[in-house]
Design a protein around this motif. Structure first.
Motif, PDB file in Angstrom:
ATOM      1  N   THR A  23       0.842  -1.196   0.000  1.00 45.97           N
ATOM      2  CA  THR A  23       0.000   0.000   0.000  1.00 45.97           C
ATOM      3  C   THR A  23       0.871   1.236   0.000  1.00 45.97           C
ATOM      4  OG1 THR A  23      -0.158   0.111   2.413  1.00 45.97           O
ATOM      5  CG2 THR A  23      -1.887  -1.127   1.260  1.00 45.97           C
ATOM      6  N   PHE A  24       0.407   2.265  -0.666  1.00 47.22           N
ATOM      7  CA  PHE A  24       1.035   3.581  -0.621  1.00 47.22           C
ATOM      8  C   PHE A  24      -0.045   4.559  -0.183  1.00 47.22           C
ATOM      9  CE2 PHE A  24       2.190   7.711  -2.382  1.00 47.22           C
ATOM     10  CZ  PHE A  24       3.429   7.867  -1.803  1.00 47.22           C
ATOM     11  N   ASN A  25       0.174   5.208   0.957  1.00 48.13           N
ATOM     12  CA  ASN A  25      -0.827   6.093   1.558  1.00 48.13           C
ATOM     13  C   ASN A  25      -2.192   5.403   1.612  1.00 48.13           C
ATOM     14  OD1 ASN A  25       1.120   8.031   1.949  1.00 48.13           O
ATOM     15  ND2 ASN A  25       0.569   9.227   0.164  1.00 48.13           N
ATOM     16  N   ASP A  26      -2.173   4.162   2.054  1.00 47.16           N
ATOM     17  CA  ASP A  26      -3.354   3.307   2.233  1.00 47.16           C
ATOM     18  C   ASP A  26      -4.067   2.943   0.937  1.00 47.16           C
ATOM     19  OD1 ASP A  26      -2.938   3.280   5.026  1.00 47.16           O
ATOM     20  OD2 ASP A  26      -3.973   5.206   5.219  1.00 47.16           O
ATOM     21  N   GLN A  27      -3.446   3.186  -0.205  1.00 48.18           N
ATOM     22  CA  GLN A  27      -3.990   2.788  -1.506  1.00 48.18           C
ATOM     23  C   GLN A  27      -3.329   1.473  -1.910  1.00 48.18           C
ATOM     24  OE1 GLN A  27      -2.988   5.515  -4.662  1.00 48.18           O
ATOM     25  NE2 GLN A  27      -3.632   4.090  -6.243  1.00 48.18           N
ATOM     26  N   PRO A  28      -4.106   0.410  -2.142  1.00 49.46           N
ATOM     27  CA  PRO A  28      -3.497  -0.881  -2.494  1.00 49.46           C
ATOM     28  C   PRO A  28      -2.888  -0.862  -3.900  1.00 49.46           C
ATOM     29  CG  PRO A  28      -5.894  -1.031  -2.553  1.00 49.46           C
ATOM     30  CD  PRO A  28      -5.557   0.348  -2.051  1.00 49.46           C
ATOM     31  N   LEU A  29      -1.722  -1.487  -4.015  1.00 54.59           N
ATOM     32  CA  LEU A  29      -1.033  -1.597  -5.299  1.00 54.59           C
ATOM     33  C   LEU A  29      -0.515  -3.021  -5.462  1.00 54.59           C
ATOM     34  CD1 LEU A  29       1.231   1.603  -5.112  1.00 54.59           C
ATOM     35  CD2 LEU A  29      -0.886   1.369  -6.415  1.00 54.59           C
ATOM     36  N   ASN A  30      -0.514  -3.512  -6.676  1.00 54.81           N
ATOM     37  CA  ASN A  30       0.148  -4.765  -7.031  1.00 54.81           C
ATOM     38  C   ASN A  30       1.260  -4.407  -7.989  1.00 54.81           C
ATOM     39  OD1 ASN A  30      -1.351  -6.718  -5.604  1.00 54.81           O
ATOM     40  ND2 ASN A  30      -3.022  -6.472  -7.043  1.00 54.81           N
ATOM     41  N   VAL A  31       2.484  -4.763  -7.622  1.00 57.25           N
ATOM     42  CA  VAL A  31       3.652  -4.386  -8.420  1.00 57.25           C
ATOM     43  C   VAL A  31       4.519  -5.611  -8.669  1.00 57.25           C
ATOM     44  CG1 VAL A  31       3.650  -2.021  -7.513  1.00 57.25           C
ATOM     45  CG2 VAL A  31       4.991  -3.773  -6.362  1.00 57.25           C
ATOM     46  N   PRO A  32       5.350  -5.579  -9.716  1.00 58.23           N
ATOM     47  CA  PRO A  32       6.238  -6.708  -9.970  1.00 58.23           C
ATOM     48  C   PRO A  32       7.226  -6.917  -8.825  1.00 58.23           C
ATOM     49  CG  PRO A  32       6.107  -5.288 -11.897  1.00 58.23           C
ATOM     50  CD  PRO A  32       5.427  -4.564 -10.778  1.00 58.23           C
ATOM     51  N   ALA A  33       7.473  -8.159  -8.474  1.00 58.65           N
ATOM     52  CA  ALA A  33       8.448  -8.489  -7.438  1.00 58.65           C
ATOM     53  C   ALA A  33       9.851  -8.226  -7.962  1.00 58.65           C
ATOM     54  CB  ALA A  33       8.305  -9.949  -7.042  1.00 58.65           C
ATOM     55  N   GLY A  34      10.778  -7.949  -7.041  1.00 61.82           N
ATOM     56  CA  GLY A  34      12.175  -7.819  -7.416  1.00 61.82           C
ATOM     57  C   GLY A  34      12.628  -6.431  -7.792  1.00 61.82           C
ATOM     58  N   MET A  35      11.745  -5.446  -7.753  1.00 63.04           N
ATOM     59  CA  MET A  35      12.178  -4.089  -8.095  1.00 63.04           C
ATOM     60  C   MET A  35      12.196  -3.216  -6.851  1.00 63.04           C
ATOM     61  SD  MET A  35       8.796  -2.653 -10.222  1.00 63.04           S
ATOM     62  CE  MET A  35       9.773  -2.643 -11.646  1.00 63.04           C
ATOM     63  N   SER A  36      12.813  -2.058  -6.981  1.00 53.91           N
ATOM     64  CA  SER A  36      12.885  -1.160  -5.834  1.00 53.91           C
ATOM     65  C   SER A  36      11.521  -0.540  -5.572  1.00 53.91           C
ATOM     66  CB  SER A  36      13.917  -0.057  -6.082  1.00 53.91           C
ATOM     67  OG  SER A  36      13.444   0.863  -7.051  1.00 53.91           O
ATOM     68  N   VAL A  37      11.341  -0.080  -4.338  1.00 53.59           N
ATOM     69  CA  VAL A  37      10.101   0.605  -3.978  1.00 53.59           C
ATOM     70  C   VAL A  37       9.908   1.823  -4.872  1.00 53.59           C
ATOM     71  CG1 VAL A  37       8.957   1.922  -2.149  1.00 53.59           C
ATOM     72  CG2 VAL A  37      10.116  -0.227  -1.600  1.00 53.59           C
ATOM     73  N   ALA A  38      10.963   2.595  -5.097  1.00 54.64           N
ATOM     74  CA  ALA A  38      10.860   3.801  -5.933  1.00 54.64           C
ATOM     75  C   ALA A  38      10.407   3.451  -7.345  1.00 54.64           C
ATOM     76  CB  ALA A  38      12.191   4.548  -5.966  1.00 54.64           C
ATOM     77  N   ALA A  39      11.022   2.450  -7.948  1.00 54.87           N
ATOM     78  CA  ALA A  39      10.654   2.052  -9.308  1.00 54.87           C
ATOM     79  C   ALA A  39       9.205   1.570  -9.360  1.00 54.87           C
ATOM     80  CB  ALA A  39      11.595   0.965  -9.819  1.00 54.87           C
ATOM     81  N   ALA A  40       8.799   0.796  -8.360  1.00 54.44           N
ATOM     82  CA  ALA A  40       7.432   0.279  -8.326  1.00 54.44           C
ATOM     83  C   ALA A  40       6.414   1.413  -8.188  1.00 54.44           C
ATOM     84  CB  ALA A  40       7.280  -0.713  -7.183  1.00 54.44           C
ATOM     85  N   LEU A  41       6.713   2.388  -7.329  1.00 55.75           N
ATOM     86  CA  LEU A  41       5.787   3.508  -7.157  1.00 55.75           C
ATOM     87  C   LEU A  41       5.723   4.367  -8.416  1.00 55.75           C
ATOM     88  CD1 LEU A  41       6.537   4.605  -3.476  1.00 55.75           C
ATOM     89  CD2 LEU A  41       4.634   3.214  -4.323  1.00 55.75           C
ATOM     90  N   LEU A  42       6.871   4.648  -9.021  1.00 52.15           N
ATOM     91  CA  LEU A  42       6.871   5.430 -10.268  1.00 52.15           C
ATOM     92  C   LEU A  42       6.088   4.707 -11.356  1.00 52.15           C
ATOM     93  CD1 LEU A  42      10.557   6.701 -10.324  1.00 52.15           C
ATOM     94  CD2 LEU A  42       8.499   8.109 -10.067  1.00 52.15           C
ATOM     95  N   MET A  43       6.279   3.404 -11.449  1.00 52.04           N
ATOM     96  CA  MET A  43       5.579   2.607 -12.449  1.00 52.04           C
ATOM     97  C   MET A  43       4.070   2.596 -12.196  1.00 52.04           C
ATOM     98  SD  MET A  43       6.642  -1.167 -13.619  1.00 52.04           S
ATOM     99  CE  MET A  43       5.432  -2.213 -12.876  1.00 52.04           C
ATOM    100  N   SER A  44       3.680   2.788 -10.941  1.00 57.94           N
ATOM    101  CA  SER A  44       2.260   2.815 -10.577  1.00 57.94           C
ATOM    102  C   SER A  44       1.639   4.207 -10.718  1.00 57.94           C
ATOM    103  CB  SER A  44       2.088   2.331  -9.131  1.00 57.94           C
ATOM    104  OG  SER A  44       2.546   1.012  -9.018  1.00 57.94           O
ATOM    105  N   GLY A  45       2.422   5.157 -11.200  1.00 49.28           N
ATOM    106  CA  GLY A  45       1.895   6.505 -11.426  1.00 49.28           C
ATOM    107  C   GLY A  45       2.019   7.443 -10.236  1.00 49.28           C
ATOM    108  N   ILE A  46       2.786   7.070  -9.215  1.00 47.23           N
ATOM    109  CA  ILE A  46       2.996   7.934  -8.053  1.00 47.23           C
ATOM    110  C   ILE A  46       4.085   8.940  -8.408  1.00 47.23           C
ATOM    111  CG2 ILE A  46       3.595   8.030  -5.595  1.00 47.23           C
ATOM    112  CD1 ILE A  46       1.081   6.344  -6.161  1.00 47.23           C
ATOM    113  N   HIS A  47       3.787  10.231  -8.259  1.00 42.22           N
ATOM    114  CA  HIS A  47       4.742  11.277  -8.637  1.00 42.22           C
ATOM    115  C   HIS A  47       5.207  12.115  -7.458  1.00 42.22           C
ATOM    116  CE1 HIS A  47       3.890  10.356 -12.782  1.00 42.22           C
ATOM    117  NE2 HIS A  47       2.594  10.504 -12.542  1.00 42.22           N
ATOM    118  N   ARG A  48       4.629  11.918  -6.286  1.00 40.92           N
ATOM    119  CA  ARG A  48       4.992  12.709  -5.105  1.00 40.92           C
ATOM    120  C   ARG A  48       5.292  11.757  -3.958  1.00 40.92           C
ATOM    121  NH1 ARG A  48       2.835  14.705  -0.503  1.00 40.92           N
ATOM    122  NH2 ARG A  48       3.292  16.848   0.053  1.00 40.92           N
ATOM    123  N   PHE A  49       6.567  11.669  -3.591  1.00 39.47           N
ATOM    124  CA  PHE A  49       6.991  10.757  -2.531  1.00 39.47           C
ATOM    125  C   PHE A  49       7.081  11.450  -1.180  1.00 39.47           C
ATOM    126  CE2 PHE A  49       9.114   6.964  -4.705  1.00 39.47           C
ATOM    127  CZ  PHE A  49       8.361   7.105  -5.854  1.00 39.47           C
TER     128      PHE A  49
END
Length: 117
Positions: A23-49
């Motif tokens: 989850t990012f800010n309580d929003q559920p996400l499914n991301v590929p395993a094996g990547m960094s948190v930053a890469a996964a969040l960027l790939m999910s459309g998160i632009h403000r960390f």
């Protein structure tokens, strides 16, 4: 207006089809395993960390290698984590970091050795 994320992994680098749930800010996400948190969040459309302590300006990863500290987030309740250096894990709870956070002091055990003269 919603646009697709410009951050896309290189196909040859995605070695698995396994995903992890987080989850990012309580929003559920499914991301590929094996990547960094930053890469996964960027790939999910998160632009403000995070937001800067003084002006509250939005920040997101810049260097993706642990040098710039722009990607700081709180992971599982621990603030000041560099998301570009941490691999995603199932059940991870990530929150954007707003302003300055205190460092968590965790003293190491010290062994005193007496010197006999």
């Amino acid at each position: 207006m919603h646009t697709d994320s410009l951050f896309q992994p290189i196909t040859s680098e995605v070695r698995t089809t396994r995903t992890v749930s987080l989850t990012f800010n309580d929003q559920p996400l499914n991301v590929p395993a094996g990547m960094s948190v930053a890469a996964a969040l960027l790939m999910s459309g998160i632009h403000r960390f995070r937001a800067t302590p003084v002006s509250e300006s939005p920040r997101a990863p810049y260097c993706m290698m642990g040098v710039c500290f722009e990607c700081l987030v709180a992971i599982d309740g621990v603030p000041n984590r560099q998301s570009c250096l941490i691999e995603v894990a199932d059940g991870m709870r990530i929150h954007s970091q707003e302003g300055a956070r205190d460092l968590i002091y965790q003293p190491m055990s010290v062994h005193v050795v007496e010197v006999q003269s």
